[in-house]
Design an enzyme around this catalytic site. Structure first.
Site, short mmCIF file in Angstrom:
data_model
loop_
_atom_site.label_atom_id
_atom_site.label_comp_id
_atom_site.label_asym_id
_atom_site.label_seq_id
_atom_site.Cartn_x
_atom_site.Cartn_y
_atom_site.Cartn_z
N GLU A 13 0.11 -1.57 5.73
CA GLU A 13 1.20 -0.84 6.54
C GLU A 13 1.09 0.58 7.05
O GLU A 13 1.60 0.93 8.30
CB GLU A 13 2.58 -1.26 5.71
CG GLU A 13 3.82 -1.29 6.70
CD GLU A 13 4.41 0.10 6.82
OE1 GLU A 13 5.28 0.04 7.74
OE2 GLU A 13 3.88 0.97 6.23
N ASP B 295 0.70 -1.31 -0.07
CA ASP B 295 -0.13 0.30 -0.08
C ASP B 295 0.95 1.40 0.07
O ASP B 295 2.09 1.38 0.34
CB ASP B 295 -1.11 -0.03 1.21
CG ASP B 295 -0.21 0.01 2.47
OD1 ASP B 295 0.66 -0.92 2.64
OD2 ASP B 295 -0.62 0.61 3.51
#
Length: 373
Positions: free
Chosen positions: A137, A76
């Site tokens: 994350e 991400d």
């Protein structure tokens, strides 16, 4: 199939994958890794983490005796990059200036894939390898926290550290989040004595809190303030999001308590009410420099002409989760600059060095026989 790290990186950053929407990137990675002759598995974490996909787990059997080594990077990015076309200029890759580039952490993903393809292509002897590409994350290490797969590695490298390739982050702080809700009383702005101004109470509380660098171990940040409905209404509620980080747990608790006390004192003075939500985002880790994974990385860096540095980081990463679970991990610098901004960039040379470094770590662990304690 040999993968060029620069071409792979450009492809990766061209795929939009903000937190919770990593599905398109995951689908590409599964296809890409399958082409390399490996068998990627998407775990069942999506219903728990809230992403549109799970984490990707890849296991590569060893071709020689050696420790089982984990390499991890996250899929991400901090914001959407939809429609962003990366720009290569003078050996450096930039975004188009309107969004982040996504080098954090697609540089790590590209380096791992390129190193794996290189080893598989030339048949270099290596021990067992585990690869993990996580979701979410950036917003709380949720992919790592909800991982639905057992990891068998002796130790791991999280290719998500700050600084240049060759930097080894062996320490990271603990992080504590505090969310304050201050409740006053609404009134007409022309009759303020009938109300309790929540914004004024909040401002008084914030003025009592030291923000920024507290000491060499500790930081604090007031990152978000919201409240009020209109300029002619005495505001009845504000929301304040704060965070505290420290390598010293006692200091962390002390600074957080100071903030709680400041809000309680200000609320009392203004006649407001305050509620606080407290959440420990991640725990610190401190890996000794003599640990085999650091010794191995130092040998590996020098073997390919990279000057290694051991340095603590102020950021959190998936390593914080895995260390708490008993899997020793350190962070590796992935060479990006100005992360989380539209000025984010990474040089072609850092991408190539990163892939070489990862491959060297795997080869060195077999050649030197460096095992886990």
């Amino acid at each position: 199939m040999k993968v060029d790290v620069v071409e792979e990186f450009i492809k990766l950053v061209s795929i939009n994958s903000p937190s919770r929407r990593e599905g398109d990137l995951a689908a590409y990675l599964v296809s890409r890794i399958t082409e390399m002759g490996l068998d990627p598995v998407v775990d069942g974490s999506a219903p728990l983490s809230g992403s549109d996909t799970g984490n990707i787990v890849i296991r590569v059997p060893g071709s020689a005796a050696g420790p089982t080594i984990l390499f991890c990077a996250h899929m991400d990015t901090v914001g959407p990059t939809e429609g962003m076309v990366p720009v290569l200029r003078d050996g450096v890759i930039y975004s188009n200036g309107k969004t982040v580039l996504g080098a954090d952490d697609k540089a790590g993903v590209a380096m791992i894939i390129a190193a794996l393809s290189d080893i598989l292509d030339d048949g270099s002897p290596h021990g067992p390898i585990e690869v993990l590409f996580t979701v979410q994350e950036e917003i709380g290490l949720f992919g790592a926290q909800y991982l639905q797969a057992d990891l068998h590695a002796d130790y791991g490298y999280i290719v998500d550290g700050d600084g240049p390739v060759g930097r080894i982050a062996n320490q990271s702080p603990s992080k504590l989040d505090l969310d304050f809700t201050v409740k006053g009383k609404a009134a007409h702005a022309g009759r303020p004595e009938k109300g309790i101004n929540a914004i004024s109470a909040t401002a008084s509380a914030i003025a009592r809190i030291k923000s920024g660098r507290i000491d060499e171990d500790t930081t604090s940040n007031i990152g978000l303030i919201s409240g009020g409905k209109a300029r002619n209404i005495v505001p009845e509620e504000t929301l304040v999001a704060c965070e505290f980080r420290s390598f010293d747990r006692e200091k962390l608790e002390r600074e957080a308590q100071k903030a709680i006390d400041a809000f309680n004192e200000a609320a009392d003075e203004f006649g407001a009410d305050v509620a606080v939500k407290r959440e420990r985002s991640f725990e610190s880790f401190n890996i000794p420099e003599a640990h085999p994974m650091i010794v191995n990385a130092l040998y590996a860096a020098k073997a390919v002409g990279i000057e290694p540095q051991i340095q603590r980081t102020g950021g959190g990463m998936d390593a914080n989760v895995f260390n708490v679970r008993g899997l020793p991990c350190v962070g590796l610098g992935m060479g990006a600059a100005n992360e989380h901004t539209p000025d984010e960039s990474i040089s072609v040379s850092q991408l190539r060095e990163g892939a070489r470094f990862i491959k060297s770590i795997l080869l060195t662990a077999v050649k030197t026989g460096i095992e886990n304690d």
